[in-house]
Scaffold this active site. Structure first.
Site, mmCIF file in Angstrom:
data_model
loop_
_atom_site.group_PDB
_atom_site.id
_atom_site.type_symbol
_atom_site.label_atom_id
_atom_site.label_comp_id
_atom_site.label_asym_id
_atom_site.label_seq_id
_atom_site.Cartn_x
_atom_site.Cartn_y
_atom_site.Cartn_z
ATOM 1 N N THR A 134 0.823 -1.202 0.000
ATOM 2 C CA THR A 134 0.000 0.000 0.000
ATOM 3 C C THR A 134 0.861 1.258 0.000
ATOM 4 O OG1 THR A 134 -1.588 1.270 1.356
ATOM 5 C CG2 THR A 134 -0.095 -0.181 2.528
ATOM 6 N N ASP A 135 0.274 2.356 -0.468
ATOM 7 C CA ASP A 135 0.970 3.640 -0.397
ATOM 8 C C ASP A 135 1.018 4.196 1.021
ATOM 9 O OD1 ASP A 135 -1.716 4.314 -0.152
ATOM 10 O OD2 ASP A 135 -1.729 5.770 -1.796
ATOM 11 N N GLU A 136 0.232 3.623 1.924
ATOM 12 C CA GLU A 136 0.181 4.155 3.291
ATOM 13 C C GLU A 136 1.492 3.965 4.041
ATOM 14 O OE1 GLU A 136 -3.375 3.683 5.576
ATOM 15 O OE2 GLU A 136 -4.560 3.171 3.806
ATOM 16 N N TYR A 160 -1.934 -0.319 10.854
ATOM 17 C CA TYR A 160 -2.036 -1.007 9.565
ATOM 18 C C TYR A 160 -0.829 -0.682 8.688
ATOM 19 C CZ TYR A 160 -3.230 -1.487 4.631
ATOM 20 O OH TYR A 160 -3.192 -1.771 3.289
ATOM 21 N N LYS A 164 2.202 -3.214 7.313
ATOM 22 C CA LYS A 164 2.517 -3.430 5.898
ATOM 23 C C LYS A 164 3.959 -3.006 5.594
ATOM 24 C CE LYS A 164 0.378 -4.781 2.988
ATOM 25 N NZ LYS A 164 0.236 -6.180 2.493
#
Length: 355
Positions: A134-136, A160, A164
């Protein structure tokens, strides 16, 4: 690829990927999924109709099970979608995210390494491990900051995102330490068919059709880059076929939108597709208390995958959103199956929306 092991193929992005791969009927897909709350029975039923598809209920954390699957099916590649992915739930229960996203990925990598090392030379050279992230992991951007690139330092701000980021680092380490042929992709916010309605777009569609409040965190001006799920799945296939081992590819939709703008566009589509005389769905918009640590802006620079692999999104946000709204309108039985007491209680807890 003749045999793909897809982990988390019962979820939103994973199921869309399985549907897409079956356009090539020569590819057999093995779907390993432990079936959490976000795995929809109607989606699994639709997947079960696919030729050359095998479903196994289980956890990537179960090394004995994964070892047996690798030996039985001899996959040419593993596509790792398996993850807990909802920020709100990670804030409420971070340990589940650490167990699946960190420990689970670590165990999957180790089991895969042992399998891969025993392959003969041609199989070993052809094997791929694609890790979906993810870009998060990159943190939050200011209004004028350049978009995230593959060299942006990691700065995760939620449990989260941190889980990741940890899994991404493990994948990188297995490539550099053991030579395991891994590739990581970091995508922006996905939307489209089969998405569990805890995420913004399907949540707003479901709430609007029931003429219930449309909850928006804070001032609604948090910005996300929106990526239609089929575009994302095409990008993953492109990476699988042509990606460079050990590399990372950012995948985005070139569609930065505030949450408020997204909700208003959904309302405009519903005013057109499901009109109610004298009623505007935007009247249901309700601002609620902001999420703790809510990142202000994400944006993806996907120049690398376009330049090196020739991929770019086919859908604009408007075209993808129209397809998405139409899918949910046509699949109300799918949506209604989610509307359990547990789901209503979750809405009440997160947004103060009473059942």
């Amino acid at each position: 690829m003749n045999q793909l092991l897809v982990t988390g193929g019962g979820g939103f992005i994973g199921s869309n990927f399985v549907f897409l791969t079956q356009l090539n009927s020569n590819t057999a897909t093995i779907n390993l999924d432990k079936l959490t709350y976000a795995s929809h029975p109607h989606t699994l039923q639709a997947l079960s109709q696919i030729p050359n598809y095998h479903f196994i209920r289980g956890d990537i954390d179960d090394q004995n099970l994964v070892t047996r699957l690798l030996q039985d099916y001899q996959p040419d590649a593993i596509i790792n979608f398996a993850a807990e992915s909802h920020v709100d739930r990670s804030i409420a229960n971070p340990n589940e995210f650490i167990q699946t996203n960190v420990v689970g990925t670590a165990n999957l990598l180790e089991t895969t390494r042992l399998y891969w090392q025993e392959l003969d030379a041609p199989q070993k050279s052809a094997f791929r491990f694609i890790h979906i992230s993810t870009d998060e992991v990159y943190g939050s951007l200011g209004p004028q900051d350049p978009a995230f690139s593959e060299t942006t330092p990691y700065a995760p701000n939620s449990p989260y995102a941190a889980s990741k980021a940890s899994s991404d680092h493990l994948v990188r380490a297995y490539f550099h330490t053991y030579g395991l042929p891994t590739i990581t992709t970091n995508c922006s916010n996905n939307y489209g068919p089969y998405q569990f309605p805890e995420k913004l777009i399907p949540l707003i569609i479901a709430q609007a059709l029931n003429q219930q409040p449309l909850p928006i965190y804070g001032d609604g001006l948090n910005v996300r880059d929106w990526l239609y799920v089929e575009d994302h799945c095409r990008a993953i296939l492109t990476v699988l076929e042509r990606g460079e081992m050990g590399e990372t590819y950012n995948i985005g939709g070139n569609s930065e939108k505030t949450n408020l703008a997204v909700v208003k566009e959904i309302c405009e589509l519903l005013n057109e597709l499901v009109p109610k005389p004298g009623f505007d769905y935007q009247s249901l918009i309700t601002f609620v208390k902001d999420r703790p640590g809510h990142d202000r802006r994400y944006a993806i620079n996907c120049t690398k995958i376009k330049r090196e692999l020739g991929w770019q999104p086919q859908e604009t946000f408007s075209s993808g959103l129209r397809k998405t709204v139409q899918w949910y309108l046509k699949n109300q039985a799918w949506v209604n199956a989610v509307n359990t007491s547990d789901y209503q209680n979750w809405l009440a807890q997160q947004y103060g929306i009473k059942p």
